[in-house]
Design a protein around this motif. Structure first.
Motif, PDB file in Angstrom:
ATOM      1  N   ALA A   1      -7.983   5.959   6.566  1.00 16.68           N
ATOM      2  CA  ALA A   1      -7.682   5.336   7.938  1.00 16.68           C
ATOM      3  C   ALA A   1      -7.759   6.278   9.067  1.00 16.68           C
ATOM      4  O   ALA A   1      -8.030   6.111  10.184  1.00 16.68           O
ATOM      5  CB  ALA A   1      -6.569   4.481   7.858  1.00 16.68           C
ATOM      6  N   ASP A   2      -7.136   7.628   8.586  1.00 13.81           N
ATOM      7  CA  ASP A   2      -7.141   8.739   9.514  1.00 13.81           C
ATOM      8  C   ASP A   2      -8.595   9.186   9.732  1.00 13.81           C
ATOM      9  O   ASP A   2      -9.356   9.608   8.839  1.00 13.81           O
ATOM     10  CB  ASP A   2      -6.766   9.771   8.692  1.00 13.81           C
ATOM     11  CG  ASP A   2      -6.394  11.175   9.805  1.00 13.81           C
ATOM     12  OD1 ASP A   2      -7.305  11.227  10.853  1.00 13.81           O
ATOM     13  OD2 ASP A   2      -5.743  11.903   9.411  1.00 13.81           O
ATOM     14  N   PRO A   3      -9.288   8.869  11.393  1.00 17.15           N
ATOM     15  CA  PRO A   3     -10.403   9.204  11.592  1.00 17.15           C
ATOM     16  C   PRO A   3     -10.953  10.788  11.241  1.00 17.15           C
ATOM     17  O   PRO A   3     -12.112  10.835  11.049  1.00 17.15           O
ATOM     18  CB  PRO A   3     -10.339   8.853  13.209  1.00 17.15           C
ATOM     19  CG  PRO A   3      -9.044   9.061  13.496  1.00 17.15           C
ATOM     20  CD  PRO A   3      -8.112   8.480  12.199  1.00 17.15           C
ATOM     21  N   ASP A   4      -9.855  11.708  11.576  1.00 16.28           N
ATOM     22  CA  ASP A   4     -10.257  13.053  11.112  1.00 16.28           C
ATOM     23  C   ASP A   4     -10.634  13.256   9.917  1.00 16.28           C
ATOM     24  O   ASP A   4     -11.432  14.019   9.427  1.00 16.28           O
ATOM     25  CB  ASP A   4      -8.947  13.935  11.733  1.00 16.28           C
ATOM     26  CG  ASP A   4      -8.868  13.930  13.390  1.00 16.28           C
ATOM     27  OD1 ASP A   4      -9.919  13.486  13.984  1.00 16.28           O
ATOM     28  OD2 ASP A   4      -7.894  14.215  13.635  1.00 16.28           O
ATOM     29  N   LEU A   5      -9.865  12.705   8.920  1.00 14.48           N
ATOM     30  CA  LEU A   5     -10.082  12.631   7.372  1.00 14.48           C
ATOM     31  C   LEU A   5     -11.331  12.123   7.236  1.00 14.48           C
ATOM     32  O   LEU A   5     -12.139  12.691   6.131  1.00 14.48           O
ATOM     33  CB  LEU A   5      -8.944  12.344   6.769  1.00 14.48           C
ATOM     34  CG  LEU A   5      -8.919  12.351   5.299  1.00 14.48           C
ATOM     35  CD1 LEU A   5      -9.215  13.661   4.496  1.00 14.48           C
ATOM     36  CD2 LEU A   5      -7.759  11.965   4.620  1.00 14.48           C
ATOM     37  N   ALA A   6     -11.347  10.868   7.588  1.00 15.44           N
ATOM     38  CA  ALA A   6     -12.706  10.358   7.315  1.00 15.44           C
ATOM     39  C   ALA A   6     -13.816  11.244   7.863  1.00 15.44           C
ATOM     40  O   ALA A   6     -14.953  11.260   6.985  1.00 15.44           O
ATOM     41  CB  ALA A   6     -12.608   8.870   7.824  1.00 15.44           C
TER      42      ALA A   6
ATOM     43  N   GLY B   1       0.861  -1.263  -0.061  1.00 17.70           N
ATOM     44  CA  GLY B   1       0.046   0.102  -0.305  1.00 17.70           C
ATOM     45  C   GLY B   1       0.838   1.293  -0.093  1.00 17.70           C
ATOM     46  O   GLY B   1       1.978   1.314   0.149  1.00 17.70           O
ATOM     47  N   VAL B   2       0.088   2.492  -0.117  1.00 19.55           N
ATOM     48  CA  VAL B   2       1.115   3.891  -0.152  1.00 19.55           C
ATOM     49  C   VAL B   2       1.938   4.172   0.928  1.00 19.55           C
ATOM     50  O   VAL B   2       2.573   4.767   0.806  1.00 19.55           O
ATOM     51  CB  VAL B   2       0.035   4.737  -0.785  1.00 19.55           C
ATOM     52  CG1 VAL B   2      -0.582   4.618  -2.109  1.00 19.55           C
ATOM     53  CG2 VAL B   2      -1.196   5.109   0.351  1.00 19.55           C
ATOM     54  N   PRO B   3       1.379   3.732   2.218  1.00 14.38           N
ATOM     55  CA  PRO B   3       2.202   4.198   3.277  1.00 14.38           C
ATOM     56  C   PRO B   3       3.739   3.317   3.363  1.00 14.38           C
ATOM     57  O   PRO B   3       4.647   3.634   4.113  1.00 14.38           O
ATOM     58  CB  PRO B   3       1.420   3.941   4.621  1.00 14.38           C
ATOM     59  CG  PRO B   3       0.152   3.643   4.259  1.00 14.38           C
ATOM     60  CD  PRO B   3       0.179   3.072   2.754  1.00 14.38           C
ATOM     61  N   GLY B   4       3.486   2.213   2.627  1.00 14.45           N
ATOM     62  CA  GLY B   4       4.693   1.278   3.011  1.00 14.45           C
ATOM     63  C   GLY B   4       5.702   1.416   1.970  1.00 14.45           C
ATOM     64  O   GLY B   4       5.788   2.321   1.230  1.00 14.45           O
ATOM     65  N   PRO B   5       6.839   0.667   1.942  1.00 17.77           N
ATOM     66  CA  PRO B   5       7.859   0.487   1.068  1.00 17.77           C
ATOM     67  C   PRO B   5       7.599   0.439  -0.097  1.00 17.77           C
ATOM     68  O   PRO B   5       6.685  -0.180  -0.430  1.00 17.77           O
ATOM     69  CB  PRO B   5       8.937  -0.402   1.961  1.00 17.77           C
ATOM     70  CG  PRO B   5       8.085  -1.132   2.505  1.00 17.77           C
ATOM     71  CD  PRO B   5       6.853  -0.638   3.067  1.00 17.77           C
TER      72      PRO B   5
ATOM     73  N   GLY C   1      -4.031  12.995  -3.815  1.00 12.26           N
ATOM     74  CA  GLY C   1      -4.967  12.999  -2.446  1.00 12.26           C
ATOM     75  C   GLY C   1      -4.274  13.512  -1.171  1.00 12.26           C
ATOM     76  O   GLY C   1      -3.169  13.656  -1.281  1.00 12.26           O
ATOM     77  N   PRO C   2      -5.306  13.576  -0.132  1.00 20.41           N
ATOM     78  CA  PRO C   2      -4.909  14.178   0.994  1.00 20.41           C
ATOM     79  C   PRO C   2      -3.921  13.372   1.961  1.00 20.41           C
ATOM     80  O   PRO C   2      -3.194  13.813   2.856  1.00 20.41           O
ATOM     81  CB  PRO C   2      -6.238  14.835   1.513  1.00 20.41           C
ATOM     82  CG  PRO C   2      -6.979  13.585   1.060  1.00 20.41           C
ATOM     83  CD  PRO C   2      -6.718  13.358  -0.302  1.00 20.41           C
ATOM     84  N   ALA C   3      -4.063  12.160   1.751  1.00 25.04           N
ATOM     85  CA  ALA C   3      -3.428  11.144   2.672  1.00 25.04           C
ATOM     86  C   ALA C   3      -2.078  10.354   2.183  1.00 25.04           C
ATOM     87  O   ALA C   3      -2.266  10.001   1.085  1.00 25.04           O
ATOM     88  CB  ALA C   3      -4.649  10.207   3.225  1.00 25.04           C
ATOM     89  N   HIS C   4      -1.018  10.607   2.809  1.00 26.22           N
ATOM     90  CA  HIS C   4       0.366   9.613   2.369  1.00 26.22           C
ATOM     91  C   HIS C   4       0.884  10.444   1.124  1.00 26.22           C
ATOM     92  O   HIS C   4       1.138   9.817   0.330  1.00 26.22           O
ATOM     93  CB  HIS C   4       0.015   8.125   2.290  1.00 26.22           C
ATOM     94  CG  HIS C   4      -0.640   7.641   3.594  1.00 26.22           C
ATOM     95  ND1 HIS C   4       0.127   7.491   4.580  1.00 26.22           N
ATOM     96  CD2 HIS C   4      -1.704   6.926   3.558  1.00 26.22           C
ATOM     97  CE1 HIS C   4      -0.483   6.755   5.624  1.00 26.22           C
ATOM     98  NE2 HIS C   4      -1.663   6.658   4.828  1.00 26.22           N
ATOM     99  N   ASN C   5       0.356  11.817   0.978  1.00 30.00           N
ATOM    100  CA  ASN C   5       1.140  12.481  -0.104  1.00 30.00           C
ATOM    101  C   ASN C   5       2.136  13.129   0.349  1.00 30.00           C
ATOM    102  O   ASN C   5       2.222  14.027   1.129  1.00 30.00           O
ATOM    103  CB  ASN C   5       0.206  13.515  -0.513  1.00 30.00           C
ATOM    104  CG  ASN C   5       0.620  14.559  -1.730  1.00 30.00           C
ATOM    105  OD1 ASN C   5       1.699  14.131  -2.036  1.00 30.00           O
ATOM    106  ND2 ASN C   5      -0.033  15.504  -1.988  1.00 30.00           N
ATOM    107  N   TYR C   6       3.425  12.602   0.082  1.00 31.28           N
ATOM    108  CA  TYR C   6       4.877  13.040   0.494  1.00 31.28           C
ATOM    109  C   TYR C   6       5.430  13.998  -0.403  1.00 31.28           C
ATOM    110  O   TYR C   6       6.704  14.163  -0.185  1.00 31.28           O
ATOM    111  CB  TYR C   6       5.491  11.690   1.084  1.00 31.28           C
ATOM    112  CG  TYR C   6       4.974  11.042   2.082  1.00 31.28           C
ATOM    113  CD1 TYR C   6       4.702  11.290   3.285  1.00 31.28           C
ATOM    114  CD2 TYR C   6       4.693   9.515   1.666  1.00 31.28           C
ATOM    115  CE1 TYR C   6       3.871  10.472   4.146  1.00 31.28           C
ATOM    116  CE2 TYR C   6       4.214   8.793   2.558  1.00 31.28           C
ATOM    117  CZ  TYR C   6       3.421   9.291   3.839  1.00 31.28           C
ATOM    118  OH  TYR C   6       2.997   8.597   4.786  1.00 31.28           O
ATOM    119  N   LEU C   7       5.077  14.179  -1.473  1.00 34.36           N
ATOM    120  CA  LEU C   7       5.830  14.796  -2.717  1.00 34.36           C
ATOM    121  C   LEU C   7       6.429  16.013  -2.411  1.00 34.36           C
ATOM    122  O   LEU C   7       7.633  16.523  -2.729  1.00 34.36           O
ATOM    123  CB  LEU C   7       5.004  14.960  -4.067  1.00 34.36           C
ATOM    124  CG  LEU C   7       4.816  13.807  -4.682  1.00 34.36           C
ATOM    125  CD1 LEU C   7       3.932  14.126  -6.180  1.00 34.36           C
ATOM    126  CD2 LEU C   7       5.696  13.049  -5.124  1.00 34.36           C
TER     127      LEU C   7
END
Length: 611
Positions: free
Chosen positions: A435-440, A69-73, A189-195
Motif C-alpha cells: 500500500a505504501d506508494p514509495d515502497l511499491a 490484516g497485519v496493520p490491524g489489531p 518483510g519491510p512493511a508493518h514490521n514492528y518487532l
C-alpha cells in the motif's frame, strides 16, 4: 472467560498496556522482559493490541489471528474450537515422497485454502504424498508470494486465516496426503514490521539481501530463538502440519556452538516422539554442504532433507541450452551424470558464477538420495525469471516428458511445481501488493533495473504491483482437460505410480546409480537396479547401447514404459511400428540377446534389464 495476555517487550522503558476491545489494561513487567495481564471477558475473537510506553497500538508479535490484516489489531484465537477429524493420521514418510509445491493465491481462481481443498482429489490421483505450501504467515496486502511475512504466527487472512489452514490440513490427511509449510526465519518483510520496537529481534552485525539479519547470537538472542522454535513447534502441534520447509538457511547467521538449525532439529525430533508421528524439516540451502542433512549423532545439523538446486540447474541447462548466470557451469551430460550420482555438481569444485571453489562432497555410501529434494521447476526458478516463464514456454511437450522421466526416476525426492504435471502455459510471475506508494515504486524499479542489467527491456518486465501480474499467474484448470495437457498428466501419473511400485526406482542408494551417455549423440542411460532409464535428448533418432541384456518379460519386449513423440504407451497392446524397440547388437556374441534400443528423437523409455 478470562485470557492472560503476555508479550516480550524488553525495550519498553516504563509501561506496556494491552488494549482489549478498546479498553487499555496495564500489564505487569518482569526482569526477563515479559509483560502480562489477565483480562476477564476476553474470548475467542476479542480484538487486542499492545501499546509500548504510550505509543501507537501494535499487533501481538505472536498473534495467532489477524482478521483485519497485519496493520490491524490481533484477535484472541482458541485452538480448541476446531473439530479435527484426522485422529487416525500417523504421518507421512519423507523417504519415497512426491512433493507438490503450490501457492494458495494462484492455485485456484478464488485463491483460498478452501478452494484448494476442492482440487485435492486431483493431487491424490496424481500420486502426491506431500503438499508444500508457499508461506502463509500474515503479510501486507491481499496477494504476494508470502516471503514478506511479518505476522509469523498468524495465517494470512485472505487465504482463510487459521481455520482455513486447519480445514486444508484435515482434508489432506483424509486423502492420505501430508502438508509441508514454507516458513521464513531469516528475515521479515519491510512493511508493518514492528518487532524491533518490542525487543532485539534484529542485529546489525550481519547483512542479508533483505536488510537486517535476525538476531540469533547477539545479546537478547535467547528469546529470539525461542520465538523461532516456538513458531515451528506450533505449526506441528496446533495445525497438524507434517513438515516445514526452511527458507534460505544460509542467511541464518549464527555463530553459536549449537546453531539454530541444530536446535530446531532437536526440538522437532522430540516433538515427533510426543505427538506420535514423524515430523520433517527440509532446508533451502545455497551452501552445498551435506552436513546440513547429516544426522546430529554423526556430527551434522540433523535437518532431514534439503533442496538440491544443482539437480535443477543440470536438467534446466541441458534441456534449454541456457548458460547465463549460475547456469554457466551446467548443461553437459557429464554434469548431469555427476548430479545424478553425487547429488551436488559443485562439491569442492570451481564455481564460475561465484568466482571461487564451492561445496563439499556427499558421502554417497552413507547419505540416502531421498534427503535431497530435486525439481525441474519451482517458485524461485520460474518466478525469478524476468517474465516468470515456465519450461513449457521453451520446451516442446516431448522434451517436457523426457525431463519428467529423468526427474521422477531419479534417486532423489522429486518436487513438482503446481501445473507442471500438465505443462501449464500460464506464467508464474513476481507480484506484490504494497500500500505504501514509495515502497511499491522501489519494488517496481528494483525489479526492472535488476533485469535491465541482464539485457532485458525494462518495459518487458511485468509490474509486480499491477494486479494483472497476479491474475496472469493463476492456473488455468481447463488446460489439463485438453488433449495435450491430459496426455502429459497421464505420463506424470504413470511415472509416479511406477516410482512407488518398482523397487529399482524407489531405491535411494546413490552408490547404486550408474550413468552412461554420449555427449555428441545426446543420449543418456541411467541404471536403476534392474531398470534402465534411457533418454534421447536429440531431435534425431538414436540407437542406445544398454550395457546389459534386456529382460523381455518386463512390459512389451522389455519396455516397461515409453514416451514416443506420436503417442504414449503405458501397457502392452496395440502399438505403432515406431514404438521404441530393443534390438540385438550385430556385434553381440549371442545374437539372441537384446542389448540396445532404438529411440526416436525426444523420447524416453524405461527398460527391464537382466541382473
Amino acid at each position: 472467560m478470562a485470557t492472560t495476555f503476555e508479550v516480550w517487550a524488553p525495550l519498553a522503558r516504563e509501561q506496556v498496556q494491552v488494549e482489549v476491545d478498546g479498553s487499555a489494561v496495564p500489564m505487569t513487567g518482569s526482569d526477563d522482559g515479559w509483560w502480562r495481564a489477565r483480562v476477564d471477558q476476553a474470548t475467542h475473537g476479542t480484538p487486542y493490541s499492545f501499546r509500548l510506553d504510550g505509543g501507537d497500538p501494535r499487533p501481538d508479535p505472536r498473534s495467532r489471528w489477524q482478521p483485519e490484516g497485519v496493520p490491524g489489531p490481533s484477535a484472541v484465537y482458541d485452538h480448541g474450537r476446531f473439530s479435527w477429524t484426522d485422529q487416525g493420521w500417523r504421518g507421512t514418510p519423507l523417504p519415497g515422497a512426491v512433493i507438490y509445491e503450490l501457492h494458495v493465491g494462484t492455485f485456484t481462481p478464488d485463491g483460498t485454502l478452501q478452494s484448494a481443498v476442492d482440487r485435492l482429489d486431483h493431487l491424490a490421483a496424481l500420486g502426491v504424498t506431500l503438499i508444500e505450501l508457499l508461506p502463509l504467515a500474515a503479510f501486507p496486502g491481499h496477494h504476494g508470494w508470502g516471503y514478506d511475512g511479518v505476522g509469523l504466527y498468524a495465517v494470512h487472512q485472505a487465504y482463510g486465516g487459521p481455520d482455513g489452514l486447519k480445514t486444508f490440513v484435515d482434508a489432506c490427511h483424509a486423502r492420505g496426503i501430508g502438508v509441508c509449510l514454507d516458513v521464513v526465519y531469516n528475515h521479515l518483510g519491510p512493511a508493518h514490521n514492528y518487532l524491533s520496537e518490542f525487543g532485539p529481534y534484529f542485529t546489525h552485525k550481519y547483512a542479508t539481501p533483505w536488510g537486517q539479519a535476525v538476531n540469533l547470537d547477539d545479546p537478547g538472542s535467547d528469546e529470539v530463538r525461542r520465538f523461532i522454535v516456538g513458531n515451528a513447534l506450533g505449526w506441528f502441534r496446533d495445525f497438524h502440519v507434517d513438515a516445514l520447509r526452511l527458507d534460505a538457511v544460509h542467511a541464518l547467521h549464527d555463530e553459536r556452538a549449537v546453531p539454530i538449525l541444530e536446535e530446531l532439529s532437536q526440538q522437532v525430533d522430540a516433538a515427533a516422539a510426543t505427538l506420535g508421528r514423524p515430523l520433517w524439516l527440509i532446508a533451502e540451502s545455497d551452501r552445498n554442504d551435506p552436513r546440513t542433512v547429516t544426522p546430529r549423532e554423526s556430527g551434522g545439523l540433523g535437518i532431514h532433507a534439503q533442496w538440491d538446486d544443482d539437480v535443477h540447474h543440470a536438467l534446466h541447462a541441458l534441456l534449454t541450452g541456457e548458460r547465463d548466470g549460475y547456469y554457466g557451469d551446467f548443461g553437459s551430460l557429464p554434469c548431469l551424470a555427476k548430479t545424478m550420482t553425487r547429488a551436488f555438481f559443485h562439491d569442492g569444485t570451481w564455481s564460475s558464477f561465484r568466482g571461487r571453489v564451492h561445496g563439499r562432497p556427499v558421502d554417497v555410501e552413507h547419505t540416502a538420495g531421498w534427503r535431497f529434494v530435486a525439481a525441474l521447476q519451482n517458485h524461485d526458478q520460474i518466478g525469478n525469471r524476468a517474465a516468470g516463464d515456465r519450461l513449457s514456454a521453451t520446451l516442446s511437450d516431448d522434451q517436457l516428458a523426457v525431463a519428467a522421466g529423468l526427474l521422477l526416476t531419479s534417486p532423489y525426492t522429486p518436487m513438482l511445481f503446481m501445473g507442471e504435471e500438465w505443462g501449464a502455459g500460464t506464467p508464474w510471475q513476481y507480484f506484490t501488493d504494497f500500500a505504501d506508494p514509495d515502497l511499491a515504486e522501489a519494488v517496481r524499479n528494483g525489479r526492472r533495473n535488476e533485469f535491465a542489467d541482464h539485457g532485458w527491456n525494462p518495459e518487458d518486465v511485468p509490474d509486480p504491483q499491477d494486479e494483472g501480474t497476479f491474475r496472469a499467474s493463476r492456473l488455468d484448470w481447463n488446460e489439463p482437460e485438453k488433449e495435450t495437457g491430459a496426455r502429459l498428466l497421464d505420463w506424470y501419473t504413470t511415472l509416479i505410480r511406477l516410482r512407488r511400485e518398482l523397487p529399482g526406482l524407489a531405491d535411494p542408494r546413490l552408490y547404486r546409480v550408474e550413468v552412461t551417455y554420449d555427449e555428441d549423440a545426446r543420449w543418456v542411460m541411467i541404471r536403476r537396479g534392474d531398470l534402465g532409464v534411457v533418454a534421447n535428448l536429440a531431435g534425431a533418432p538414436a540407437t542406445v547401447p544398454l550395457g546389459a541384456v534386456v529382460d523381455e518379460t518386463a512390459g512389451r519386449d522389455g519396455v516397461v514404459l515409453a514416451w514416443h513423440p506420436d503417442d504414449t504407451h503405458t501397457a502392452p497392446g496395440s502399438h505403432p511400428s515406431s514404438y521404441p524397440s530393443p534390438t540385438s547388437d550385430a556385434n553381440s556374441a549371442d545374437k539372441d540377446d537384446v542389448t540396445q534400443i532404438q529411440l526416436p528423437g525426444h523420447s524416453l523409455a524405461i527398460v527391464g534389464l537382466r541382473p
